[in-house]
Design a protein around this motif. Structure first.
Motif, PDB file in Angstrom:
ATOM      1  N   GLY A 114      60.836  52.664  62.959  1.00 36.24           N
ATOM      2  CA  GLY A 114      61.010  51.658  63.995  1.00 36.24           C
ATOM      3  C   GLY A 114      61.976  50.578  63.529  1.00 36.24           C
ATOM      4  O   GLY A 114      62.710  50.750  62.549  1.00 36.24           O
ATOM      5  N   ALA A 115      61.961  49.452  64.234  1.00 33.23           N
ATOM      6  CA  ALA A 115      62.868  48.351  63.901  1.00 33.23           C
ATOM      7  C   ALA A 115      62.207  47.027  64.206  1.00 33.23           C
ATOM      8  O   ALA A 115      61.372  46.908  65.110  1.00 33.23           O
ATOM      9  N   SER A 116      62.592  46.026  63.423  1.00 30.95           N
ATOM     10  CA  SER A 116      62.157  44.649  63.657  1.00 30.95           C
ATOM     11  C   SER A 116      63.396  43.823  63.967  1.00 30.95           C
ATOM     12  O   SER A 116      64.386  43.886  63.222  1.00 30.95           O
ATOM     13  N   LYS A 117      63.339  43.060  65.040  1.00 30.42           N
ATOM     14  CA  LYS A 117      64.505  42.263  65.406  1.00 30.42           C
ATOM     15  C   LYS A 117      64.118  40.793  65.534  1.00 30.42           C
ATOM     16  O   LYS A 117      63.012  40.450  65.974  1.00 30.42           O
ATOM     17  N   VAL A 118      65.039  39.944  65.139  1.00 30.91           N
ATOM     18  CA  VAL A 118      64.902  38.507  65.303  1.00 30.91           C
ATOM     19  C   VAL A 118      66.009  38.059  66.253  1.00 30.91           C
ATOM     20  O   VAL A 118      67.202  38.283  65.985  1.00 30.91           O
ATOM     21  N   ALA A 119      65.615  37.451  67.377  1.00 34.86           N
ATOM     22  CA  ALA A 119      66.575  36.996  68.385  1.00 34.86           C
ATOM     23  C   ALA A 119      66.564  35.472  68.420  1.00 34.86           C
ATOM     24  O   ALA A 119      65.512  34.859  68.612  1.00 34.86           O
ATOM     25  N   ARG A 120      67.732  34.878  68.232  1.00 32.31           N
ATOM     26  CA  ARG A 120      67.856  33.417  68.236  1.00 32.31           C
ATOM     27  C   ARG A 120      68.718  32.987  69.425  1.00 32.31           C
ATOM     28  O   ARG A 120      69.794  33.532  69.656  1.00 32.31           O
ATOM     29  N   ASP A 121      68.219  32.012  70.157  1.00 32.37           N
ATOM     30  CA  ASP A 121      68.960  31.492  71.311  1.00 32.37           C
ATOM     31  C   ASP A 121      70.153  30.672  70.807  1.00 32.37           C
ATOM     32  O   ASP A 121      69.991  29.651  70.140  1.00 32.37           O
ATOM     33  N   VAL A 122      71.363  31.108  71.144  1.00 31.87           N
ATOM     34  CA  VAL A 122      72.578  30.374  70.734  1.00 31.87           C
ATOM     35  C   VAL A 122      73.338  29.879  71.970  1.00 31.87           C
ATOM     36  O   VAL A 122      74.543  29.630  71.911  1.00 31.87           O
TER      37      VAL A 122
END
Length: 512
Positions: A114-122
């Motif tokens: 699987g995958a782990s993602k970190v999404a940051r609002d820019v």
């Protein structure tokens, strides 16, 4: 070292993930969401119950679905993706600029599952970057426009000068050439003054010379100022003024400038033969001025920015009307300084435009004392010393003052002025500031130290017009501070106010 149990470590990690401001999401290799922290809820609007078990395309806009296949393909090869900037879609449909960092998740056997993602609002950073890029483009366009607008008057001026030099001109040719030079110089002066006004206002360096003003007179002065432009385009101007005085407390020069700029704008953006309306009325305790035209109108995307600096409608070259895009910004800022407001309306391109100014009416009736304070400029005949290292500037001003009956002597530096003054005994001295050997401030101080110089009316005539220059000129002993090119009526007024060249004791800086 304290040995921490595996359950405790997992609880700590879960707490860190849950409290993160970033959206932290995990998914399978087929793109199914398996975890969803509170940061993801705040960013995308879906709760964990709504998101877990759903495909990750839940937050991917339709036109970016191919990105997911690329991301999953790279993850299957064990690649990590850092700071991948893209756009995702929240539950309410809002598009969000985000930066993604995605890492593969492996099982105990080392296989990628699987995958782990970190999404940051820019979004904020992206917006600022776009605004900076737009500002840079507008700056570049403005500098090109400034060069174009300043070059345009120079051509006619040079042509007129060549005509005057070629041979002795006839009276008609002399009138033609001098009219061109005067008109084009006035145009260049107005361009420069608009830029300086914007700078003064934005830095809070502009002072209003308030008095009781009848807007009827203001509108008439603005119509007179724009008469040539309106006549040239064969526009029909309809003016509607109230029968009674419409009084406001304000700076008459600046209020005239406001209406002049609006009429100028209407004339420029209305086709030849078009119509312009100017009206004023009282609405309760508010004075209302309206400038309307049936010109090219304003597009809906431009209308919210019409009062922004350097904003101009995008027109083809053959429709270009000149100007620097600062006129409406000046209108907005000057009206606000008067405690009023200005609004723009247009139904769209080709539908004309309307600008409405609202100003508070004066609280009391005009007093006769205010009218008495407006002294008419009576003719005076003074001995005037003109000091300027620019010989053309000094000689032309001396010639003009001499034609008006004043006795004039010129000097081109401070030493020459100090040698000439005792014998000439000037009653008014007009000094440039940027003189060689001794600047105008030092020259003024030395003049004041002389027995013959204590009562001379000193006038600074210079290209330096900022507030600090005016303050320093007053401290150096100047009575008035004028900027080049001088408004001759202003200089005439100073000569008249000298009361037949008798000395004045009060010091007042003048900004014309």
């Amino acid at each position: 070292m304290v040995d921490q149990s595996e359950p405790a470590a997992r609880e700590l990690l879960a707490a860190i993930v849950e409290s993160s401001d970033d959206a932290i999401i995990s998914k399978t290799l087929d793109g199914t969401i398996t975890s969803w922290n509170d940061g993801a809820r705040r960013l995308f609007g879906y709760t964990a119950e709504e998101a877990i078990g759903q495909p990750i395309t839940l937050i991917i806009p339709a036109d970016r679905r191919d990105e997911e296949a690329m991301i999953l393909g790279r993850l299957r090869h064990g690649e990590r993706i850092d700071h991948y900037e893209t756009i995702r879609q929240a539950k309410d449909g809002q598009l969000i600029d985000i930066s993604l960092s995605i890492s593969p998740i492996r099982n105990e056997a080392g296989q990628i599952v699987g995958a782990s993602k970190v999404a940051r609002d820019v979004s904020a950073q992206k917006r600022i970057l776009r605004e900076l890029e737009e500002a840079d483009v507008r700056k570049t366009e403005f500098l090109a426009l400034l060069a174009h607008e300043l070059r345009n008057p120079l051509g006619p001026i040079r042509h007129a000068v060549k005509v005057l030099r070629a041979r002795a001109p006839s009276p008609e040719e002399l009138q033609w050439a001098t009219s061109i030079i005067d008109r084009q110089t006035e145009h260049m002066t107005r361009l420069v003054e608009d830029l300086l006004d914007v700078s003064r206002i934005t830095r809070g360096k502009i002072d209003l010379r308030r008095e009781r003003v009848d807007l009827n007179a203001t509108l008439k002065a603005a119509v007179e100022a724009n008469g040539a432009l309106i006549d040239k385009a064969h526009h029909t101007l309809k003016v509607s003024l109230p029968h009674e005085p419409l009084l406001v407390d304000g700076d008459p020069t600046r209020l005239t400038q406001v209406v002049t700029n609006l009429l100028d704008n209407a004339a420029k953006y209305t086709d030849p033969g078009g119509k312009i309306w100017l009206a004023a009325e009282r609405d309760g305790e508010t004075a209302v001025i309206r400038v309307k035209d049936n010109g090219i109108g304003i597009a809906s995307d431009v209308l919210p920015r019409v009062f922004d600096m350097f904003t101009q409608a995008q027109l083809p070259l053959e429709r270009s009307q000149g100007g620097l895009g600062v006129g409406l910004s000046l209108v907005d800022q000057l009206v606000k300084l008067h405690g009023g407001s200005v609004a723009a309306y247009s139904a769209g391109p080709g539908m004309g435009s309307e600008f409405t100014i609202r100003l508070p009416v004066a609280s009391k009736t005009q007093k006769a004392a205010n009218e008495a304070a407006k002294k008419s400029h009576r003719e005076t005949h003074c001995r005037v010393l003109v000091v300027d290292d620019n010989h053309d500037s000094a000689d032309s001003l001396a010639m003009l003052l001499g034609m008006l009956g004043h006795e004039v002597q010129t000097a081109h530096d401070g030493d020459e002025a100090l040698r000439a003054a005792p014998a000439f005994k000037p009653e008014v001295a007009i000094l440039d500031i940027g003189l060689p050997k001794m600047n105008g401030y030092d020259l003024a101080e030395q003049i004041r130290e002389q027995p013959w110089g204590k009562d001379i009316v000193l006038v600074a005539l210079t290209g330096w017009g900022q507030q600090e220059h005016r303050r320093r000129s007053a401290e150096s002993g100047f009575n008035h501070h004028l900027t080049k090119p001088v408004e001759f009526d202003a200089l005439q007024g100073i000569l008249a106010e000298a009361d037949s060249c008798l000395p004045k004791s009060n010091v007042a800086t003048s900004s014309f």
